[in-house]
Design a protein around this motif. Structure first.
Motif, PDB file in Angstrom:
ATOM      1  N   ILE A 491      66.903  38.663  40.019  1.00  0.00           N
ATOM      2  CA  ILE A 491      66.453  37.904  38.851  1.00  0.00           C
ATOM      3  C   ILE A 491      65.539  36.762  39.302  1.00  0.00           C
ATOM      4  N   ARG A 504      66.071  28.373  36.122  1.00  0.00           N
ATOM      5  CA  ARG A 504      66.770  27.974  34.901  1.00  0.00           C
ATOM      6  C   ARG A 504      65.826  28.046  33.691  1.00  0.00           C
ATOM      7  N   SER A 507      65.340  31.732  32.727  1.00  0.00           N
ATOM      8  CA  SER A 507      66.462  32.323  31.988  1.00  0.00           C
ATOM      9  C   SER A 507      66.519  31.813  30.558  1.00  0.00           C
ATOM     10  N   LYS A 508      66.262  30.513  30.398  1.00  0.00           N
ATOM     11  CA  LYS A 508      66.300  29.913  29.063  1.00  0.00           C
ATOM     12  C   LYS A 508      65.191  30.492  28.173  1.00  0.00           C
ATOM     13  N   GLN A 511      65.937  34.274  27.303  1.00  0.00           N
ATOM     14  CA  GLN A 511      66.962  34.440  26.265  1.00  0.00           C
ATOM     15  C   GLN A 511      66.424  34.040  24.892  1.00  0.00           C
ATOM     16  N   LYS A 512      65.577  33.023  24.860  1.00  0.00           N
ATOM     17  CA  LYS A 512      65.007  32.571  23.588  1.00  0.00           C
ATOM     18  C   LYS A 512      64.107  33.645  22.974  1.00  0.00           C
ATOM     19  N   MET A 516      68.656  37.832  24.780  1.00  0.00           N
ATOM     20  CA  MET A 516      69.721  38.090  25.757  1.00  0.00           C
ATOM     21  C   MET A 516      69.259  37.598  27.121  1.00  0.00           C
ATOM     22  N   THR A 517      70.181  37.511  28.048  1.00  0.00           N
ATOM     23  CA  THR A 517      69.839  37.034  29.387  1.00  0.00           C
ATOM     24  C   THR A 517      69.104  38.131  30.160  1.00  0.00           C
ATOM     25  N   PRO A 518      68.379  37.756  31.224  1.00  0.00           N
ATOM     26  CA  PRO A 518      67.694  38.771  32.036  1.00  0.00           C
ATOM     27  C   PRO A 518      68.650  39.825  32.588  1.00  0.00           C
ATOM     28  N   SER A 519      69.815  39.413  33.045  1.00  0.00           N
ATOM     29  CA  SER A 519      70.772  40.378  33.616  1.00  0.00           C
ATOM     30  C   SER A 519      71.291  41.331  32.536  1.00  0.00           C
ATOM     31  N   ALA A 520      71.529  40.800  31.316  1.00  0.00           N
ATOM     32  CA  ALA A 520      71.987  41.655  30.219  1.00  0.00           C
ATOM     33  C   ALA A 520      70.897  42.670  29.843  1.00  0.00           C
ATOM     34  N   TYR A 521      69.663  42.236  29.858  1.00  0.00           N
ATOM     35  CA  TYR A 521      68.552  43.128  29.530  1.00  0.00           C
ATOM     36  C   TYR A 521      68.446  44.250  30.562  1.00  0.00           C
TER      37      TYR A 521
END
Length: 527
Positions: A491, A504, A507-508, A511-512, A516-521
């Motif tokens: 990531i 940071r 990631s913010k 998600q915006k 979803m977060t990069p890892s979730a994607y």
């Protein structure tokens, strides 16, 4: 003018008839004369008169026998009977064969003229009736063909809501419960009308003995056979398709026209007819790779899974969108050619290529609409783009078509507006696509364009509806999605690769914009 034949064995009667009437004034033409019934019959067949003035008693054939014999042919002839005998039996016999008038000798000019006028009026009336019936039949045929073509092409639910009985009554069809399927023949070029009619007639003749009902519909260079049969073994349908293809080919080869044909799946349901058409239509696409002269027979796929390679990747979508937005038409053309070659190399199926082209067409339409340049480049619908490409018969034609449809309109637009301020936004997007991994500042872009930061910032916001900084962030996140999907980078490595110096912040922002977060994607994408 209406043609007249006079038949009488008495010369003076023939001369009297010939000389007592103003033929031209009555819109009539004296086409011939005969001295007996046999000669009259031979001249009727050869000259095809509209009206025959005949004696009732002649050598060879009598006037009644002549009428009877002519009525057995397909000739439309009106008879005026001449007789020296005021006999009810003669008159009754003349009326039996629908003679116009029964005129007694010695002839009176006015009576003969009225008889001819009655014959002319009857011919005119019958012509109007036949013309009206022909027009009604032609309109019925036109409505039926429009309905059937619309049914197979669009799969309109309203068309399939009709029962077979309802269709038969409304469109004069003869469908019955049984099996329905479509065979499509794609021709190298549209044959001349005479040859096209021969191909159509020959195809329908072959179907006459084995089908409840069948129709031949022309759609551009395609001849669509819609068939309703009773038999069920698949071998029968294959044999029938081969026979039809062989027959059509034997007619087209002397004219130098090549064919490719496809038989769609057979079902026992009228509403599934559209599916048979769609499958046959897709099978025909394989001619781009295979060339002409093949008959494709549908067979059930061994696996129900779609080809995973016939989808545009996120990276490709972003790449094509960016090339459009920045008017980099040479690279856009190269990308389209690369996609075509790679698709064929991976799949080997032209049908899979068209699935990819459909996605490209939709992406092109969406991007052009977002750029607000649709009217300037003559934007079509995605379906219309696909229909244009369906007309291609080789891969090289396909590439030329994509160039003409997708590349040249953008190039012409950009060349026409190259110095307009509206292209400032395109140049700013181009800068982002080439420098997104770097620290992009608006002042650096302004220096490249020889404008002030505030001015280009205003132009960009006006044209795109978003600020330049928001666009840069969105572009970087879209690129990040391709890295997360297509690579195994960490990531943090992805964040750095797309120009985010701070993990940071990356990631913010991800998600915006993505939800979803990069890892979730990455997990959702299967990586």
């Amino acid at each position: 003018m209406y043609k007249i034949l006079i038949a009488d064995d008495e010369f003076w009667v023939t001369a009297l008839v010939r000389n007592s009437i103003d033929w031209t004034g009555m819109n009539l033409e004296l086409a011939g004369e005969a001295e007996d019934g046999g000669e009259a019959y031979e001249k009727i067949l050869r000259l095809r008169p509209d009206i025959v003035i005949t004696d009732i008693r002649m050598p060879g054939l009598s006037g009644i026998e002549l009428m009877e014999k002519v009525r057995l042919t397909d000739l439309k002839v009106e008879f005026i009977i001449l007789s020296g005998y005021d006999s009810f039996a003669y008159a009754q016999a003349a009326m039996k064969y629908n003679a116009v008038s029964f005129v007694l000798k010695p002839l009176e000019e006015e009576e003969l003229r009225q008889a001819l006028q009655s014959a002319v009026e009857r011919i005119s009336s019958q012509q109007i009736i036949r013309q009206t019936a022909s027009q009604a039949q032609s309109r019925q045929e036109e409505m039926r063909m429009e309905f059937l073509l619309r049914t197979v092409r669009s799969g309109d639910e309203e068309n399939y809501a009709l029962s077979l009985e309802g269709i038969n009554q409304k469109y004069d069809c003869h469908f019955r419960d049984g099996h329905f399927f479509v065979m499509i023949t794609h021709m190298e070029r549209i044959p001349k009308p005479v040859l096209l009619q021969q191909i159509t007639d020959a195809s329908l003749r072959l179907l006459r003995d084995c089908a409840y009902d069948s129709y031949a519909l022309q759609d551009g260079r395609r001849l669509i056979l819609m068939i309703n049969t009773a038999f069920t073994p698949s071998e029968d349908y294959t044999r029938l398709a081969k026979e039809l293809f062989r027959c059509q080919g034997s007619l087209c080869r002397p004219a130098g026209i090549q064919l490719t044909a496809a038989l769609g799946p057979v079902s026992n349901s009228w509403p599934l007819l559209h599916q048979s058409y769609e499958v046959a239509f897709c099978l025909l696409r394989n001619r781009l790779n295979d060339g002409w002269g093949r008959l494709y027979i549908w067979s059930k796929p061994k696996s129900g899974h779609d080809n995973p390679h016939n989808r545009l990747s996120v990276r490709r979508e972003l790449q094509l969108t960016t090339l459009m937005e920045t008017f980099e038409t040479e690279e856009l053309e190269q990308n389209l050619n690369d996609i075509t070659d790679q698709m064929l190399q991976i799949s080997g199926k032209s049908s899979d290529l068209f699935s990819m082209l459909e996605q490209i067409s939709k992406l092109y339409c969406h991007t052009a609409a977002q750029m607000c340049i649709g009217s300037q480049i003559g934007l079509l619908t995605a379906r219309e783009y696909l229909e244009r490409m369906e007309e291609c018969d080789t891969i090289q034609q396909m590439k030329r078509s994509m160039r003409e449809l997708f590349v040249l309109p953008l190039r012409a637009y950009y060349q026409e507006h190259a110095r307009d301020e509206t292209n400032i936004s395109a140049q700013m997007k181009r800068y982002v696509s080439r420098h997104y991994q770097e620290n992009i500042r608006l002042i650096d872009v302004a220096n490249q364009l020889y404008r002030t930061p505030s001015y280009i910032g205003y132009i960009f916001k006006r044209d795109t509806g978003t600020s330049f900084s928001e666009y840069v962030a969105a572009y970087r996140i879209n690129m990040a999605k391709t890295y997360l999907t297509d690579t195994q980078q960490t990531i943090a490595g992805v964040a750095e690769a797309v120009g985010f110096g701070d993990m940071r912040h990356f990631s913010k922002t991800f998600q915006k914009l993505v939800g979803m977060t990069p890892s979730a994607y990455r997990k959702k994408s299967g990586r």
